[in-house]
Design an enzyme around this catalytic site. Structure first.
Site, short mmCIF file in Angstrom:
data_model
loop_
_atom_site.label_atom_id
_atom_site.label_comp_id
_atom_site.label_asym_id
_atom_site.label_seq_id
_atom_site.Cartn_x
_atom_site.Cartn_y
_atom_site.Cartn_z
N CYS A 158 0.87 -1.23 0.09
CA CYS A 158 -0.01 -0.04 -0.16
C CYS A 158 0.91 1.40 -0.03
CB CYS A 158 -0.76 0.14 1.23
SG CYS A 158 -1.89 -1.37 1.44
N ASN B 46 -9.91 -0.60 -2.33
CA ASN B 46 -8.55 -0.30 -1.92
C ASN B 46 -7.78 -0.97 -3.02
OD1 ASN B 46 -5.93 -0.46 -0.93
ND2 ASN B 46 -6.63 -1.16 0.97
N HIS C 122 -3.59 7.04 1.15
CA HIS C 122 -3.94 5.55 0.52
C HIS C 122 -5.35 5.36 0.96
CE1 HIS C 122 -4.06 1.37 -0.19
NE2 HIS C 122 -4.02 1.39 1.21
#
Ligand code: UT7
Length: 335
Positions: A115, A292, A262
């Site tokens: 991530c 995500n 993020h």
């Protein structure tokens, strides 16, 4: 003295939309649970056979970013490709981009920071430009998650969250020290490597071995996440690393034009927003529509924000990420 600035942005999302209602049909979950815990309403999934892959999506985003930077692919002199879902175990996806864009002998490097991959890649590109080694660097974040998720009730705490997509930026040299990437801040903590991980297959246990065991209990080839533990660490680290960036640049939170976190969980972004007393319009979220997308989430969000006119010359932009590793980081940009 050189500095680096982002001169072009691009994104690509597969067309196939998977709503929470679609997931309700294949596992025990609910639109209410997903929205309440994560903010997600829908995500994009590659349809097998539609021609997309991690590198193909990255290439599509990259072509847009390069054109918007006013460059030809051959003017790119370094490629950084951030992903946790590369086309192949090896080589990395960066070389596939180099070949597709037909840039002879241009170095290409994959960044495996999950991530935080895009933040790490931007920080890396910035250093290569600051030293004078390269002039135009293509930075891509791309992920093809959907093919490797456990789409049964067993895997629901992970599989409802992740989506596919790609974003890219071109970073170029500037001689103006007060524009572009002003600072970047990177961290990792391997102590918690397995709290968010996919551990099998690995070099100690290859696919034939896993298959020979034929153990239905062995689901080590699916991602694992200790959700609450990751969440608790994320909110602390996001706040720390943004604060560090503010101190380094001397900005206060009111001056932030846009924080692009993020896109891990809308609740995490809202926590950070509250912590820094940011207005709604100072934080960009699109997890509602894309889920995500790991290393792709920030460049997708940055591109979308730019397309909506929310990133303009003079804007103070903060990128921040936290994820598997654990890894985290921030980048402060004077646009
Ligand atoms: O991008 C990298 C960084 N990642 C993150 O930052 C993610 C951080 N973590 C999270 O976002 C959250 O922990 C999750 C969204 C993953 C989970 O939310 P939570 O509020 O922490 O839920 P939980 O894992 O504590 O699970 C609560 C309940 C459990 O049931 P019981 O044991 O209370 O009966 C789960 O089995 O919710 C159940 N559950 C689900 N129910 C419906 C888990 N997943 C689902 C689901 N649908 N998809």
């Amino acid at each position: 003295m050189y500095n680096s600035k982002i001169t072009g942005v691009g994104k690509y999302l597969p067309e196939n939309i998977v709503t929470n209602a679609d997931l309700e049909k294949i596992m025990e979950t609910s639109d209410e649970w997903i929205q309440e815990r994560t903010g997600i309403k829908e995500r994009r999934h590659i349809v097998k056979g539609d021609g997309n892959s991690t590198s193909v999506m990255g290439i599509k985003a990259a072509r847009i970013a390069i054109a918007r930077a006013g460059l030809e692919p051959k003017e790119i002199d370094f490629i950084l490709f951030a992903t946790l879902s590369p086309d192949y175990y090896f080589p990395g996806s960066g070389v596939l981009v180099q070949e597709a864009l037909d840039i002879p002998n241009c170095p290409a490097m994959d960044i495996r920071m999950q991530c935080s991959g895009f933040v790490y890649a931007v920080a890396t590109a910035d250093q290569f430009i600051k030293t004078g080694m390269y002039q135009n660097i293509l930075v891509i974040g791309s992920e093809y998650h959907s093919g490797g998720l456990d789409m049964t009730t067993r895997g629901r705490n992970i599989s409802v969250i992740f989506g596919d997509g790609a974003g890219a930026v071109v970073m170029s040299r500037t001689t103006n020290p007060s524009e572009g990437i002003l600072s970047s801040h990177l961290y990792s903590q391997g102590k918690y490597a397995e709290e968010l991980s996919l551990i099998g297959p690995n070099t100690g246990r290859w696919v034939p071995e896993i298959m020979a065991l034929n153990d239905p209990e062995d689901i080590s080839y699916y991602p694992y996440m200790n959700g609450q533990f990751v969440f608790k660490n994320a909110v602390v680290r996001f706040a720390e690393v943004i604060q560090e960036g503010l101190e380094k640049t001397g900005w206060n939170s009111e001056q932030i034009g846009l924080l692009i976190p993020h896109q891990a969980n809308l609740r995490i972004a809202q926590f950070v927003q509250k912590k820094f007393r940011l207005r709604e319009d100072q934080v960009y979220n699109n997890i509602q529509r894309y889920g995500n997308t790991t290393a792709a989430s920030i460049p997708i969000a940055l591109t979308e924000a730019w397309e909506e006119g929310k990133v303009t010359e003079g804007s103070k932009i903060v990128l921040a990420a936290f994820g598997s590793g654990f890894t985290w980081g921030s980048v402060m940009i004077q646009w």
